[in-house]
Design a protein around this motif. Structure first.
Motif, PDB file in Angstrom:
ATOM      1  N   TYR A 196      27.692  36.156  47.117  1.00 44.98           N
ATOM      2  CA  TYR A 196      29.004  35.656  47.516  1.00 44.98           C
ATOM      3  C   TYR A 196      29.984  36.690  47.304  1.00 44.98           C
ATOM      4  CZ  TYR A 196      30.455  33.543  43.377  1.00 44.98           C
ATOM      5  OH  TYR A 196      30.953  33.487  41.752  1.00 44.98           O
ATOM      6  N   LYS A 197      30.047  37.361  46.003  1.00 49.81           N
ATOM      7  CA  LYS A 197      31.172  38.069  45.499  1.00 49.81           C
ATOM      8  C   LYS A 197      30.972  39.448  46.244  1.00 49.81           C
ATOM      9  CE  LYS A 197      30.783  36.194  40.730  1.00 49.81           C
ATOM     10  NZ  LYS A 197      30.611  36.630  39.281  1.00 49.81           N
ATOM     11  N   VAL A 198      29.708  40.158  46.747  1.00 48.52           N
ATOM     12  CA  VAL A 198      29.674  40.990  47.429  1.00 48.52           C
ATOM     13  C   VAL A 198      30.318  40.865  48.691  1.00 48.52           C
ATOM     14  CG1 VAL A 198      28.060  42.699  48.568  1.00 48.52           C
ATOM     15  CG2 VAL A 198      27.582  41.849  46.429  1.00 48.52           C
ATOM     16  N   ARG A 199      30.312  39.626  49.241  1.00 47.77           N
ATOM     17  CA  ARG A 199      30.906  39.471  50.695  1.00 47.77           C
ATOM     18  C   ARG A 199      32.475  39.380  50.366  1.00 47.77           C
ATOM     19  NH1 ARG A 199      26.601  35.696  50.983  1.00 47.77           N
ATOM     20  NH2 ARG A 199      27.913  33.973  50.342  1.00 47.77           N
ATOM     21  N   LEU A 200      32.874  38.848  49.143  1.00 48.63           N
ATOM     22  CA  LEU A 200      34.437  39.084  48.828  1.00 48.63           C
ATOM     23  C   LEU A 200      34.795  40.341  48.751  1.00 48.63           C
ATOM     24  CD1 LEU A 200      34.724  36.301  46.146  1.00 48.63           C
ATOM     25  CD2 LEU A 200      35.508  36.312  48.484  1.00 48.63           C
ATOM     26  N   VAL A 201      33.945  41.127  48.001  1.00 51.15           N
ATOM     27  CA  VAL A 201      34.348  42.707  48.030  1.00 51.15           C
ATOM     28  C   VAL A 201      34.534  43.343  49.380  1.00 51.15           C
ATOM     29  CG1 VAL A 201      33.772  44.983  47.113  1.00 51.15           C
ATOM     30  CG2 VAL A 201      33.602  42.965  45.682  1.00 51.15           C
ATOM     31  N   GLU A 202      33.754  43.042  50.259  1.00 44.48           N
ATOM     32  CA  GLU A 202      33.645  43.723  51.464  1.00 44.48           C
ATOM     33  C   GLU A 202      34.800  43.023  52.402  1.00 44.48           C
ATOM     34  OE1 GLU A 202      30.453  44.056  55.498  1.00 44.48           O
ATOM     35  OE2 GLU A 202      30.341  42.127  54.133  1.00 44.48           O
ATOM     36  N   SER A 203      35.199  41.763  52.086  1.00 44.38           N
ATOM     37  CA  SER A 203      36.343  41.283  52.820  1.00 44.38           C
ATOM     38  C   SER A 203      37.581  42.081  52.312  1.00 44.38           C
ATOM     39  CB  SER A 203      36.434  39.581  52.842  1.00 44.38           C
ATOM     40  OG  SER A 203      37.508  39.189  53.315  1.00 44.38           O
ATOM     41  N   LEU A 204      37.739  42.179  51.045  1.00 40.27           N
ATOM     42  CA  LEU A 204      38.828  42.692  50.537  1.00 40.27           C
ATOM     43  C   LEU A 204      39.086  43.954  50.748  1.00 40.27           C
ATOM     44  CD1 LEU A 204      38.698  41.296  46.897  1.00 40.27           C
ATOM     45  CD2 LEU A 204      40.413  40.692  48.583  1.00 40.27           C
ATOM     46  N   LEU A 205      37.930  44.937  51.149  1.00 38.56           N
ATOM     47  CA  LEU A 205      37.915  46.407  51.581  1.00 38.56           C
ATOM     48  C   LEU A 205      38.732  46.466  53.051  1.00 38.56           C
ATOM     49  CD1 LEU A 205      34.839  47.833  50.039  1.00 38.56           C
ATOM     50  CD2 LEU A 205      36.986  48.251  49.446  1.00 38.56           C
ATOM     51  N   LYS A 206      38.037  45.364  53.612  1.00 45.35           N
ATOM     52  CA  LYS A 206      38.452  45.390  55.091  1.00 45.35           C
ATOM     53  C   LYS A 206      40.130  44.774  55.429  1.00 45.35           C
ATOM     54  CE  LYS A 206      34.019  44.580  57.186  1.00 45.35           C
ATOM     55  NZ  LYS A 206      33.052  43.429  58.013  1.00 45.35           N
ATOM     56  N   LYS A 207      40.281  43.904  54.723  1.00 51.27           N
ATOM     57  CA  LYS A 207      41.576  43.498  54.827  1.00 51.27           C
ATOM     58  C   LYS A 207      42.691  44.579  54.254  1.00 51.27           C
ATOM     59  CE  LYS A 207      40.691  38.598  54.452  1.00 51.27           C
ATOM     60  NZ  LYS A 207      41.191  37.313  53.845  1.00 51.27           N
ATOM     61  N   SER A 208      42.253  45.417  53.071  1.00 52.93           N
ATOM     62  CA  SER A 208      43.271  46.328  52.623  1.00 52.93           C
ATOM     63  C   SER A 208      43.173  47.667  53.411  1.00 52.93           C
ATOM     64  CB  SER A 208      43.027  46.526  51.133  1.00 52.93           C
ATOM     65  OG  SER A 208      41.589  47.099  50.952  1.00 52.93           O
ATOM     66  N   GLN A 209      42.069  47.470  54.454  1.00 51.80           N
ATOM     67  CA  GLN A 209      42.072  48.991  54.975  1.00 51.80           C
ATOM     68  C   GLN A 209      41.512  49.903  54.159  1.00 51.80           C
ATOM     69  OE1 GLN A 209      45.381  49.418  57.713  1.00 51.80           O
ATOM     70  NE2 GLN A 209      44.682  47.492  59.052  1.00 51.80           N
ATOM     71  N   LEU A 210      40.659  49.651  53.302  1.00 56.07           N
ATOM     72  CA  LEU A 210      40.147  50.569  52.305  1.00 56.07           C
ATOM     73  C   LEU A 210      38.711  51.032  52.836  1.00 56.07           C
ATOM     74  CD1 LEU A 210      41.477  49.576  48.988  1.00 56.07           C
ATOM     75  CD2 LEU A 210      42.346  51.462  50.150  1.00 56.07           C
ATOM     76  N   SER A 211      38.285  52.316  52.572  1.00 52.54           N
ATOM     77  CA  SER A 211      36.945  52.412  52.712  1.00 52.54           C
ATOM     78  C   SER A 211      36.322  53.205  51.669  1.00 52.54           C
ATOM     79  CB  SER A 211      36.708  53.391  53.956  1.00 52.54           C
ATOM     80  OG  SER A 211      37.193  54.789  53.979  1.00 52.54           O
ATOM     81  N   LEU A 212      34.847  53.275  51.196  1.00 57.86           N
ATOM     82  CA  LEU A 212      34.378  53.870  50.132  1.00 57.86           C
ATOM     83  C   LEU A 212      33.920  55.078  50.576  1.00 57.86           C
ATOM     84  CD1 LEU A 212      32.408  50.682  48.884  1.00 57.86           C
ATOM     85  CD2 LEU A 212      34.530  51.495  47.974  1.00 57.86           C
ATOM     86  N   SER A 213      34.031  55.993  49.563  1.00 58.87           N
ATOM     87  CA  SER A 213      33.304  57.338  49.675  1.00 58.87           C
ATOM     88  C   SER A 213      31.941  57.311  49.785  1.00 58.87           C
ATOM     89  CB  SER A 213      34.021  58.416  48.721  1.00 58.87           C
ATOM     90  OG  SER A 213      33.256  57.949  47.479  1.00 58.87           O
ATOM     91  N   SER A 214      31.380  58.584  50.498  1.00 60.56           N
ATOM     92  CA  SER A 214      29.961  58.458  50.545  1.00 60.56           C
ATOM     93  C   SER A 214      29.030  58.185  49.289  1.00 60.56           C
ATOM     94  CB  SER A 214      29.388  59.768  51.142  1.00 60.56           C
ATOM     95  OG  SER A 214      29.694  60.760  50.724  1.00 60.56           O
ATOM     96  N   THR A 215      29.622  58.625  48.095  1.00 59.52           N
ATOM     97  CA  THR A 215      29.168  58.123  46.920  1.00 59.52           C
ATOM     98  C   THR A 215      30.070  57.612  46.020  1.00 59.52           C
ATOM     99  OG1 THR A 215      30.177  60.351  45.845  1.00 59.52           O
ATOM    100  CG2 THR A 215      27.919  60.457  47.019  1.00 59.52           C
ATOM    101  N   LEU A 216      29.425  56.773  44.951  1.00 61.97           N
ATOM    102  CA  LEU A 216      30.318  55.765  44.213  1.00 61.97           C
ATOM    103  C   LEU A 216      29.500  55.631  42.884  1.00 61.97           C
ATOM    104  CD1 LEU A 216      32.385  53.430  44.194  1.00 61.97           C
ATOM    105  CD2 LEU A 216      30.677  51.756  44.669  1.00 61.97           C
ATOM    106  N   LYS A 217      30.426  55.815  41.784  1.00 63.29           N
ATOM    107  CA  LYS A 217      29.978  55.628  40.565  1.00 63.29           C
ATOM    108  C   LYS A 217      30.936  54.109  39.830  1.00 63.29           C
ATOM    109  CE  LYS A 217      29.003  60.293  39.188  1.00 63.29           C
ATOM    110  NZ  LYS A 217      29.073  61.400  38.268  1.00 63.29           N
ATOM    111  N   ALA A 218      30.378  53.184  39.562  1.00 63.18           N
ATOM    112  CA  ALA A 218      31.110  51.996  39.030  1.00 63.18           C
ATOM    113  C   ALA A 218      30.392  51.491  37.738  1.00 63.18           C
ATOM    114  CB  ALA A 218      31.172  51.245  40.150  1.00 63.18           C
ATOM    115  N   ALA A 219      31.007  50.757  36.886  1.00 62.08           N
ATOM    116  CA  ALA A 219      30.543  50.260  35.852  1.00 62.08           C
ATOM    117  C   ALA A 219      30.961  48.484  35.616  1.00 62.08           C
ATOM    118  CB  ALA A 219      30.758  50.723  34.678  1.00 62.08           C
ATOM    119  N   GLU A 220      30.062  47.982  35.518  1.00 66.41           N
ATOM    120  CA  GLU A 220      30.326  46.385  35.352  1.00 66.41           C
ATOM    121  C   GLU A 220      30.333  46.026  33.800  1.00 66.41           C
ATOM    122  OE1 GLU A 220      29.884  41.881  36.846  1.00 66.41           O
ATOM    123  OE2 GLU A 220      28.187  43.452  37.387  1.00 66.41           O
TER     124      GLU A 220
END
Length: 97
Positions: free
Chosen positions: A31-55
């Motif tokens: 469900y958190k992934v769906r929230l991230v996806e929703s936030l990206l759409k609402k903010s009109q942000l897109s991710l680059s073709s490569t991503l580095k992230a840490a949790e």
């Protein structure tokens, strides 16, 4: 030991003793992934073709694994890292991998 240090020790022990993660080893945070996806759409942000992230505080990967699948489905190459205070949580995550 003062009260604040004692409270921090109790919190740390709660996550590192093992019982907490054994109870949650099959948890899923899709469900958190769906929230991230929703936030990206609402903010009109897109991710680059490569991503580095840490949790930090990833537990047993309940978010990172579904997020990696989401990124793969979006054709995004990723390097995701998870860090947690609990060695048992990390072991459970490694077993899932």
């Amino acid at each position: 030991m003062n009260q604040s240090s004692n409270n921090l020790t109790q919190v740390s022990d709660h996550y590192t003793s093992g019982a907490y993660w054994l109870e949650r080893q099959n948890s899923d945070s899709t469900y958190k992934v769906r929230l991230v996806e929703s936030l990206l759409k609402k903010s009109q942000l897109s991710l680059s073709s490569t991503l580095k992230a840490a949790e930090i505080g990833c537990g047993q990967g309940a978010f990172l694994f579904p997020f990696a699948n989401y990124l793969e489905n979006q054709k995004i190459q990723c390097n995701l890292l998870g860090y947690d205070i609990s060695s048992q949580a990390i072991l459970i995550a490694k077993e899932k991998k």
